[in-house]
Design a protein around this motif. Structure first.
Motif, mmCIF file in Angstrom:
data_model
loop_
_atom_site.group_PDB
_atom_site.id
_atom_site.type_symbol
_atom_site.label_atom_id
_atom_site.label_comp_id
_atom_site.label_asym_id
_atom_site.label_seq_id
_atom_site.Cartn_x
_atom_site.Cartn_y
_atom_site.Cartn_z
ATOM 1 N N ILE A 18 40.364 45.592 36.098
ATOM 2 C CA ILE A 18 39.964 45.484 37.511
ATOM 3 C C ILE A 18 40.823 46.421 38.355
ATOM 4 N N ASN A 19 42.115 46.430 38.108
ATOM 5 C CA ASN A 19 43.017 47.320 38.834
ATOM 6 C C ASN A 19 42.576 48.778 38.662
ATOM 7 N N ASP A 20 42.312 49.190 37.418
ATOM 8 C CA ASP A 20 41.891 50.570 37.160
ATOM 9 C C ASP A 20 40.599 50.901 37.888
ATOM 10 N N VAL A 21 39.637 49.983 37.829
ATOM 11 C CA VAL A 21 38.338 50.182 38.472
ATOM 12 C C VAL A 21 38.501 50.318 39.986
ATOM 13 N N VAL A 22 39.312 49.463 40.566
ATOM 14 C CA VAL A 22 39.445 49.416 42.029
ATOM 15 C C VAL A 22 40.202 50.620 42.579
ATOM 16 N N ILE A 23 41.253 51.065 41.912
ATOM 17 C CA ILE A 23 42.088 52.125 42.497
ATOM 18 C C ILE A 23 41.708 53.531 42.065
ATOM 19 N N GLN A 24 40.804 53.681 41.086
ATOM 20 C CA GLN A 24 40.556 54.998 40.499
ATOM 21 C C GLN A 24 40.040 56.050 41.471
ATOM 22 N N ASP A 25 39.283 55.690 42.470
ATOM 23 C CA ASP A 25 38.753 56.695 43.406
ATOM 24 C C ASP A 25 39.640 56.896 44.628
ATOM 25 N N GLY A 26 40.715 56.132 44.718
ATOM 26 C CA GLY A 26 41.674 56.328 45.804
ATOM 27 C C GLY A 26 41.342 55.630 47.110
ATOM 28 N N TYR A 27 40.273 54.816 47.135
ATOM 29 C CA TYR A 27 39.944 54.103 48.372
ATOM 30 C C TYR A 27 40.894 52.943 48.611
ATOM 31 N N VAL A 28 41.425 52.391 47.523
ATOM 32 C CA VAL A 28 42.354 51.267 47.583
ATOM 33 C C VAL A 28 43.560 51.613 46.724
ATOM 34 N N GLY A 29 44.743 51.351 47.239
ATOM 35 C CA GLY A 29 45.968 51.579 46.488
ATOM 36 C C GLY A 29 46.424 50.306 45.796
ATOM 37 N N TYR A 30 47.243 50.451 44.754
ATOM 38 C CA TYR A 30 47.704 49.290 43.991
ATOM 39 C C TYR A 30 48.452 48.297 44.876
ATOM 40 N N ILE B 23 30.681 48.374 53.890
ATOM 41 C CA ILE B 23 31.340 49.487 53.206
ATOM 42 C C ILE B 23 30.349 50.646 53.176
ATOM 43 N N LEU B 24 30.801 51.826 53.535
ATOM 44 C CA LEU B 24 29.913 52.990 53.529
ATOM 45 C C LEU B 24 29.190 53.100 52.202
ATOM 46 N N SER B 25 27.907 53.421 52.251
ATOM 47 C CA SER B 25 27.120 53.504 51.015
ATOM 48 C C SER B 25 27.674 54.558 50.060
ATOM 49 N N GLU B 26 28.228 55.647 50.592
ATOM 50 C CA GLU B 26 28.810 56.681 49.726
ATOM 51 C C GLU B 26 29.990 56.126 48.931
ATOM 52 N N ILE B 27 30.799 55.295 49.590
ATOM 53 C CA ILE B 27 31.947 54.686 48.912
ATOM 54 C C ILE B 27 31.458 53.694 47.859
ATOM 55 N N ARG B 28 30.498 52.861 48.226
ATOM 56 C CA ARG B 28 29.953 51.886 47.267
ATOM 57 C C ARG B 28 29.364 52.593 46.049
ATOM 58 N N ASP B 29 28.518 53.590 46.306
ATOM 59 C CA ASP B 29 27.829 54.273 45.208
ATOM 60 C C ASP B 29 28.802 55.005 44.298
ATOM 61 N N ARG B 30 29.716 55.769 44.894
ATOM 62 C CA ARG B 30 30.666 56.536 44.087
ATOM 63 C C ARG B 30 31.570 55.600 43.279
ATOM 64 N N SER B 31 32.040 54.545 43.917
ATOM 65 C CA SER B 31 32.958 53.623 43.241
ATOM 66 C C SER B 31 32.278 52.868 42.115
ATOM 67 N N LEU B 32 31.054 52.418 42.328
ATOM 68 C CA LEU B 32 30.349 51.698 41.271
ATOM 69 C C LEU B 32 30.038 52.639 40.116
ATOM 70 N N LYS B 33 29.622 53.858 40.425
ATOM 71 C CA LYS B 33 29.356 54.856 39.370
ATOM 72 C C LYS B 33 30.638 55.126 38.569
ATOM 73 N N SER B 34 31.744 55.309 39.261
ATOM 74 C CA SER B 34 33.026 55.546 38.589
ATOM 75 C C SER B 34 33.431 54.343 37.748
ATOM 76 N N ALA B 35 33.225 53.143 38.282
ATOM 77 C CA ALA B 35 33.597 51.921 37.567
ATOM 78 C C ALA B 35 32.796 51.787 36.276
ATOM 79 N N LEU B 36 31.497 52.003 36.356
ATOM 80 C CA LEU B 36 30.657 51.874 35.171
ATOM 81 C C LEU B 36 30.998 52.937 34.128
ATOM 82 N N ARG B 37 31.331 54.138 34.592
ATOM 83 C CA ARG B 37 31.735 55.204 33.669
ATOM 84 C C ARG B 37 33.044 54.832 32.972
ATOM 85 N N LEU B 38 34.005 54.354 33.755
ATOM 86 C CA LEU B 38 35.289 53.953 33.187
ATOM 87 C C LEU B 38 35.096 52.847 32.150
ATOM 88 N N LEU B 39 34.268 51.866 32.472
ATOM 89 C CA LEU B 39 34.044 50.759 31.549
ATOM 90 C C LEU B 39 33.324 51.235 30.291
#
Length: 182
Positions: free
Chosen positions: A31-43, A88-104
């Motif tokens: 969860i930590n990796d998924v949440v912080i990977q795009d830089g929108y949220v810091g640890y 949450i801006l749709s660009e942030i939601r879309d990019r973060s979910l795409k990144s999360a699914l790729r990471l997983l």
């Protein structure tokens, strides 16, 4: 990368949105990796918010058969995600979910992404190395000399954002089979 958002409500809704859309329980480190990977949220913003979310019952802790703790949104958390994720801006939601699914997806295969940068020994730029390992074995590695820190950062962002595309594109270009890209 963007600067992390420090607003607790944003962090909580962001985490709930990702948990809800991933759709299955994850361990804390993932969860930590998924949440912080795009830089929108810091640890340092994520960790206390996650603890509060557990305490407030909007995230549930579930123990696997092997005793591993995993977490998912509770019914209350799911409701919050559904009602407030539009903030949450749709660009942030879309990019973060795409990144999360790729990471997983990469994690399920046992793949890890590694990126490093160092000054060229002759002072002629910066050496950036992009590497993908699966089960501890290197499956892709390339090192490039770039002219600026800005270019190194752009390569880092693109490598983390699009590792499959980079691997597929490199293979296609080196093998001469450009149809493999598409």
């Amino acid at each position: 990368m963007s600067s992390p958002v420090r607003d607790k409500n944003f962090v909580k809704v962001f985490v709930l949105y990702l948990l809800e859309n991933i759709g299955y329980p994850l361990d804390y480190n993932t969860i930590n990796d998924v949440v912080i990977q795009d830089g929108y949220v810091g640890y340092f913003d994520f960790a206390p918010c996650f603890a509060e979310m557990l305490e407030d019952g909007i995230v549930l802790e579930i123990k696997d058969e092997d005793g591993t703790c995993k977490y998912m949104a509770s019914n209350k958390g799911s409701s919050i995600a559904e009602n407030l994720s539009g903030d949450i801006l749709s660009e942030i939601r879309d990019r973060s979910l795409k990144s999360a699914l790729r990471l997983l997806s990469l994690k399920k295969r046992g793949a890890e992404l590694h990126f490093s940068r160092e000054d060229d020994e002759n002072g002629n730029g910066i050496l950036v190395t992009c590497e993908v390992t699966e089960h501890g074995k290197t499956v892709y590695k390339t090192t490039l000399r770039v002219d600026s820190e800005a270019r190194a950062e752009k390569i880092h962002e693109n490598f983390i954002e699009n590792p499959e595309v980079i691997l597929r594109g490199t293979l296609a270009l080196l093998s001469g089979d450009v149809n493999f890209i598409f």
